[in-house]
Design an enzyme around this catalytic site. Structure first.
Site: not given
Ligand code: HDD
Length: 754
Positions: A128, A201, A415
């Site tokens: 991304h 998404n 993350y």
């Protein structure tokens, strides 16, 4: 100090740490006033202006950002300085020993400037990397307190500020927007109770079922390591090798090969939280939940030929589209829908709701509309905001909780971890765009780039020296409490690696998706598989993919195999026999056609092709009608600049600058009186051919002659009906009243565009 220590002889929260008894749920600590003001950190009671505006927040007003005025920089009227605030007298020349002499090490101004420049880049996101973002708000329709105590759903009309980043997955930061790829749809809610990141998404399922396989997937997808090709594309050997050996990816492959993976705009795609989450209410009761964002503008996509050409004509196509729509005041909007179900329902589905390669069909659990997301402000600075924003699935707030989806469980770690490298240390939450509106008080200290200046001697808990602050909130004090969930019945207590049996059905929903597509969508999917596999060099990989597709649909496998020049191989052995059948034959909600949007033409880009000498009156009328309908009409011609004597009309873009693929529709000027009509320009001919090929509406103001005739388009369909995409005004000489007037034709054209 001694007096204070004596007031708190032991840690009263200690008892609540053991056991499952609800009575032992974490309790709020009791802050005590420090007896000796001077002995404790005054910061524990420091007066801070509350910036929690909650329901009073205005559209696009992010109170979190407001408090950051101190870091905003506007250099208007200011002299140039070094980073130490020293004014710079000469920003053109380095300090030298004589005009033709060597540069001196002493030049601290030069060295500071070059050093900073040398370190301007940070590592891009490992996936991304390319994205665009905007500020806005989420507005709740009705209170959802029966379902969840999450702050954004607390009251009707309540607005929570958000920052939303859209992205492609595979390409590097400088890659192009219209690659065939999944799009990221990450929403950061700055709630009253802390930040909640819904990192989703535009496709509701994923390639793999377990986070253990994520590095393998990404290594296979990214450019191949020996030659770093191809950029931003899955059409290569390693990707197809991997997925053909991972049958669980079959469902996601159907979505990625569909038109969903080449959206017309970020504003025109759905978003999904993908995993099953939990909603938890104040009584501690929980329901399972899936999150869906549905675009008000409807779901629209490009066709592959357009996507390829756009990547050359404007690699920033989606970024520009989002930016321009917001600048023009046409704020992109989505509705949030929830699918709510309980464990009992989940048990009765033929699929496992913890499996992220499965959807819960809307026909089984309909969407409950709960609010809208509006993006109404572009970032001030791309790097500071869009690049430095850190979305983490671990960021949830009271009222939301995780499930045991093994992909989600791995993401909870990944993350936060990745930001440590990308943003240079553990204090990334202090970067303005990441900072919560809710105030942060804890005993975490130091680390690279620390911004907060903590006062006092106490950075531990329990303490008595700082009055026990910051104190444990407990459930009653709004503290986050994980919902107690029983371990699944099978394998309780065992430490093991494996998957539940229902995870082994890899194909039923891939087949459901295929069956739910319209005929053109199916054609595009087959075409996409053919294209991608034609780029694969190893024949065995191509064949293995088709053997996978044979388990999805025989017709699809045959169409793909035919394009690749081999016979359909035997289907891959299934992990589960007999094959699982989906609950539904088809799910109409899975077709892009299911969401046409509000039927408007807001921000649709319309090119008005024009040359000197064309009839400006009819062009102006078309321009006005399009503008009134909300579209964005622009004059395009062989050169830019004024049009004839009328200074209010000018050609804004040239054919080279803005070819056909950048437009949603075209209007051809009536240029019968022009010395050099449009039909004499090769680019104009290509323009109209591409518009026609991409099924975009064409309005010919000058009748069926001119450019339209030069391109030689069939005006009628083979069935003898008029082509519904062509809108032809009466030729200038025509007086037959049966022919539509220009105004009617323009109106019909606008309806066709919608
Ligand atoms: Fe991820 C970024 C979405 C699975 C690890 N992911 C990232 C972004 C989105 C998603 C939208 C970009 C956020 C932004 O704009 O900054 N990822 C998903 C979805 C997944 C998913 C919907 C499956 C349902 N991701 C996934 C797994 C892992 C990761 C299984 C690892 C175990 N994802 C990451 C990451 C990234 C990331 C490496 C790269 C940059 C970042 O996090 O901030 O941690």
């Amino acid at each position: 100090m001694q007096q204070l220590a004596a007031a708190r002889p032991f840690n009263e929260l200690k008892a609540g740490e053991h056991g499952r008894d609800p009575a032992l749920q974490p309790q709020a600590g009791t802050p005590v006033e420090p007896a000796d003001e001077s002995a404790t950190a005054s910061s524990v009671r420091e007066t801070v202006v509350s910036i929690k505006l909650g329901s009073q927040a205005q559209p696009g007003h992010n109170p979190g950002n407001e408090s950051l005025d101190r870091v905003r920089v506007d250099s208007g009227g200011q002299a140039l300085t070094t980073n130490q605030g020293v004014r710079v007298a000469d920003n053109q020349n380095s300090l030298k020993a004589g005009l033709r002499g060597p540069t001196l090490l002493e030049d601290f101004i030069l060295r500071e400037k070059i050093t900073h420049f040398d370190h301007e880049r940070i590592p891009e996101r490992v996936v991304h990397a390319r994205g665009s973002a905007a500020h806005g708000y989420f507005e709740c329709y009705d209170p959802l307190d029966q379902l969840t105590m999450a702050a954004p759903f607390a009251a009707a009309g309540k607005r929570t500020p958000v920052f939303v980043r859209f992205s492609t997955v595979a390409g590097e930061r400088g890659s192009f927007d219209t690659a065939r790829d999944v799009r990221g749809f990450a929403v950061k809610f700055y709630t009253d109770d802390g930040n909640w990141d819904l990192v989703g998404n535009n496709i509701p399922v994923f390639f793999i079922q377990d986070a253990m396989k994520f590095p393998d997937l990404v290594h296979a997808l990214k450019p191949e390591p020996h030659h770093a090709m191809p950029q931003a594309a899955s059409a290569h050997d390693t990707f197809w090798d991997f997925v053909s050996l991972m049958p669980e990816s079959a469902h996601m492959l159907m979505w990625v090969m569909s038109d969903r993976a080449i959206p017309r705009s970020y504003r025109m795609m759905q978003g999904f939280g993908v995993h099953t989450f939990r909603l938890v209410n104040a009584a501690g009761e929980s329901k399972l939940c899936k999150f869906h964002w549905s675009p008000r503008a409807g779901t629209h996509s490009l066709v592959w030929d357009e996507a390829v050409k756009i990547s050359g004509a404007d690699p920033d196509f989606h970024r520009r589209d989002l930016w321009e729509a917001i600048e023009a005041g046409s704020f992109p909007e989505w509705e949030l829908g929830l699918q709510i179900f309980d464990e009992e329902q989940a048990e009765n589905f033929r699929f496992d709701v913890l499996d992220p390669t499965k959807i819960v069909p809307e026909e089984l659990v309909p969407l409950l509309p709960v609010g809208r997301l509006v993006l109404n402000r572009n970032p001030d600075n791309f790097f500071a905001e869009t690049e430095q924003v850190a979305f983490c699935t671990a960021h949830i707030v009271p009222g939301i909780d995780f499930t045991n989806d093994p992909l989600l469980q791995g993401r909870i770690h990944s993350y936060v971890d990745t930001q440590l490298t990308r943003l240079g240390g553990p204090n990334f939450h202090e970067i303005p765009i990441n900072a919560s509106i809710a105030q942060v008080h804890n005993n975490q200290r130091d680390g690279l780039h620390r911004q907060a200046i903590h006062r006092g001697s106490v950075s531990y808990e329990p303490n008595s020296l700082a009055g026990g602050c910051p104190f444990q909130a407990g459930r009653a004090g709004g503290g986050f409490v994980s919902i107690p969930t029983p371990f699944p019945a099978t394998g309780e207590g065992d430490k093991l690696r494996g998957k539940p049996e229902r995870f082994a059905d890899h194909f039923s929903q891939a087949t459901l998706f295929w069956r739910s597509q319209s005929e053109p969508e199916q054609r595009h999917i087959a075409g996409a598989f053919r294209f991608e596999l034609s780029k694969v060099q190893v024949p065995a990989v191509r064949e293995r993919v088709v053997s996978l597709l044979a388990n999805v649909d025989a017709g699809l496998a045959a169409a793909v195999a035919e394009g690749l020049g081999f016979a359909v191989p035997a289907p891959q052995p299934r992990a589960l026999e007999p094959a699982v059948e989906s609950e539904l034959d088809s799910s109409p909600a899975l077709s892009l056609l299911a969401r046409p949007g509000d039927g408007g033409v807001q921000t649709r880009r319309v090119a008005l092709l024009v040359v000197d000498g064309a009839d400006l009156a009819s062009l102006r009328a078309a321009q006005t009608a399009l503008r009134e309908a909300g579209a964005t009409p622009r004059f395009v011609g062989p050169r830019i600049g004024p049009l004839g004597a009328d200074e209010s009309m000018a050609i804004e873009m040239s054919f080279e600058q803005a070819p056909s693929v950048l437009w949603d529709a075209v209007v051809l000027a009536n240029d019968a009186a022009a010395a050099r009509p449009l039909s004499m320009y090769g680019q104009a001919l290509d323009f109209v051919k591409d518009q026609y090929r991409h099924c975009k509406p064409i309005l010919a103001l000058g009748g069926p002659g001119g450019l339209l005739a030069a391109v030689n388009l069939p005006l009628m369909l083979p069935e003898g009906e008029a082509d519904p995409g062509l809108f032809v005004c009466a030729p200038p000489s025509e007086t037959d009243p049966a022919l539509r007037t220009d105004a009617d034709t323009v109106t019909a054209f606008i309806a066709g565009l919608a």
